[in-house]
Design a protein around this motif. Structure first.
Motif, PDB file in Angstrom:
ATOM      1  N   LYS A 132      40.137  33.070  45.380  1.00 46.73           N
ATOM      2  CA  LYS A 132      40.824  33.939  44.082  1.00 46.73           C
ATOM      3  C   LYS A 132      41.584  33.859  42.102  1.00 46.73           C
ATOM      4  N   CYS A 154      38.530  51.581  35.212  1.00 44.36           N
ATOM      5  CA  CYS A 154      38.611  51.521  36.137  1.00 44.36           C
ATOM      6  C   CYS A 154      37.355  53.206  36.834  1.00 44.36           C
ATOM      7  N   SER A 196      38.412  41.621  38.061  1.00 41.72           N
ATOM      8  CA  SER A 196      37.819  40.588  38.914  1.00 41.72           C
ATOM      9  C   SER A 196      36.609  40.885  40.354  1.00 41.72           C
ATOM     10  N   ILE A 197      36.587  41.616  40.467  1.00 35.96           N
ATOM     11  CA  ILE A 197      35.675  42.605  40.763  1.00 35.96           C
ATOM     12  C   ILE A 197      34.190  42.326  40.344  1.00 35.96           C
ATOM     13  N   ASN A 207      42.600  43.814  38.432  1.00 38.26           N
ATOM     14  CA  ASN A 207      41.601  44.276  39.610  1.00 38.26           C
ATOM     15  C   ASN A 207      39.634  44.367  39.536  1.00 38.26           C
ATOM     16  N   HIS A 208      40.235  45.145  38.581  1.00 39.24           N
ATOM     17  CA  HIS A 208      38.589  45.892  38.653  1.00 39.24           C
ATOM     18  C   HIS A 208      38.182  44.725  38.063  1.00 39.24           C
ATOM     19  N   ARG A 211      48.150  45.756  36.601  1.00 38.18           N
ATOM     20  CA  ARG A 211      47.131  44.950  37.706  1.00 38.18           C
ATOM     21  C   ARG A 211      45.742  45.505  38.141  1.00 38.18           C
ATOM     22  N   ASP A 212      46.021  47.054  38.469  1.00 42.37           N
ATOM     23  CA  ASP A 212      45.246  47.667  38.432  1.00 42.37           C
ATOM     24  C   ASP A 212      43.089  47.166  37.658  1.00 42.37           C
ATOM     25  N   ARG A 221      40.894  34.123  39.320  1.00 43.89           N
ATOM     26  CA  ARG A 221      41.436  35.722  38.380  1.00 43.89           C
ATOM     27  C   ARG A 221      42.001  34.740  37.213  1.00 43.89           C
ATOM     28  N   GLU A 252      51.521  47.586  37.154  1.00 39.48           N
ATOM     29  CA  GLU A 252      51.075  47.960  37.740  1.00 39.48           C
ATOM     30  C   GLU A 252      49.811  48.811  37.808  1.00 39.48           C
ATOM     31  N   THR A 263      38.697  35.137  35.416  1.00 43.52           N
ATOM     32  CA  THR A 263      39.058  37.224  34.623  1.00 43.52           C
ATOM     33  C   THR A 263      40.033  37.034  33.509  1.00 43.52           C
TER      34      THR A 263
END
Length: 198
Positions: free
Chosen positions: A151, A75, A136-137, A133-134, A129-130, A155, A126, A158
């Motif tokens: 979404k 990230c 996924s962007i 999410n990174h 998840r970070d 997901r 967490e 990803t």
């Protein structure tokens, strides 16, 4: 008066974590013991308890260090200003390089997190998840029209990419940088172009 920290404190703690990761991954967390960790480190059981109060604490520290460092490395990449596809390509390669040398930790993440209490699992989840999410962007930015706010679809795409990356870890643990670069190229071509693009 508090006992002073030994000069080799961090080095010995790293030794415990590295040897315990291998032991837990190879023997299974249930079958391993603090005594077996001490034996693998060639130190006393009492010395282990100087650093950790239980086997669970060792497992948490292994996974907390591994996942936090992985999250921060991926990230925190300096990819601002790059195009969407180049961001994706650099990130895929960096994930594969980050996995190198972390086979035992990665296996524990998959197989042993369930042994930890809920509050510790929440911390580790967490970090995961970070990362997702990174990623996924990055995936979403490649073709925004494909996902168009869906979404669930984003997901799924990803996680399919992570599936390809994790397959490589499972079957090519000892791969060198060149092999990881070659596989990163395959993942990127399949993701960006589909199989005909290969």
């Amino acid at each position: 008066m508090a006992r002073p920290i030994a000069q080799d404190h961090d080095e010995k703690r790293r030794l415990i974590l590295d040897r315990a990761a291998q032991l837990f991954a190879d023997e299974g967390f249930d079958r391993a013991s603090v005594s077996s960790v001490a034996k693998a480190c060639n130190i006393s059981k009492a010395n282990i308890y100087h650093y950790y109060s239980s086997k669970d604490d060792i497992l948490f520290d292994i996974l907390d260090n591994y996942l936090r460092d992985l999250r921060d490395r991926i990230c925190g990449m300096d990819i601002a200003g790059l195009g969407a596809e180049e961001k994706f390509r650099r990130t895929i390669l960096e994930v594969l390089l980050a996995y190198q040398g972390s086979n035992y930790q990665h296996r524990l993440q998959t197989n042993s997190m369930g042994h930890l209490p809920e509050n510790q699992r929440a911390i580790l989840t967490e970090y995961q998840r970070d990362l997702v999410n990174h990623a996924s962007i990055l995936v979403g930015d490649i073709a925004p029209h494909v996902f168009d706010g869906d979404k669930h679809k984003l997901r799924s795409a990803t996680m399919a990419v992570f599936g390809m990356l994790n397959w490589f870890y499972m079957w090519n643990e000892d791969a060198d940088r060149e092999a990881r670069e070659d596989y990163a190229d395959i993942v990127c071509k399949m993701s960006l172009l589909g199989i005909p693009g290969l």
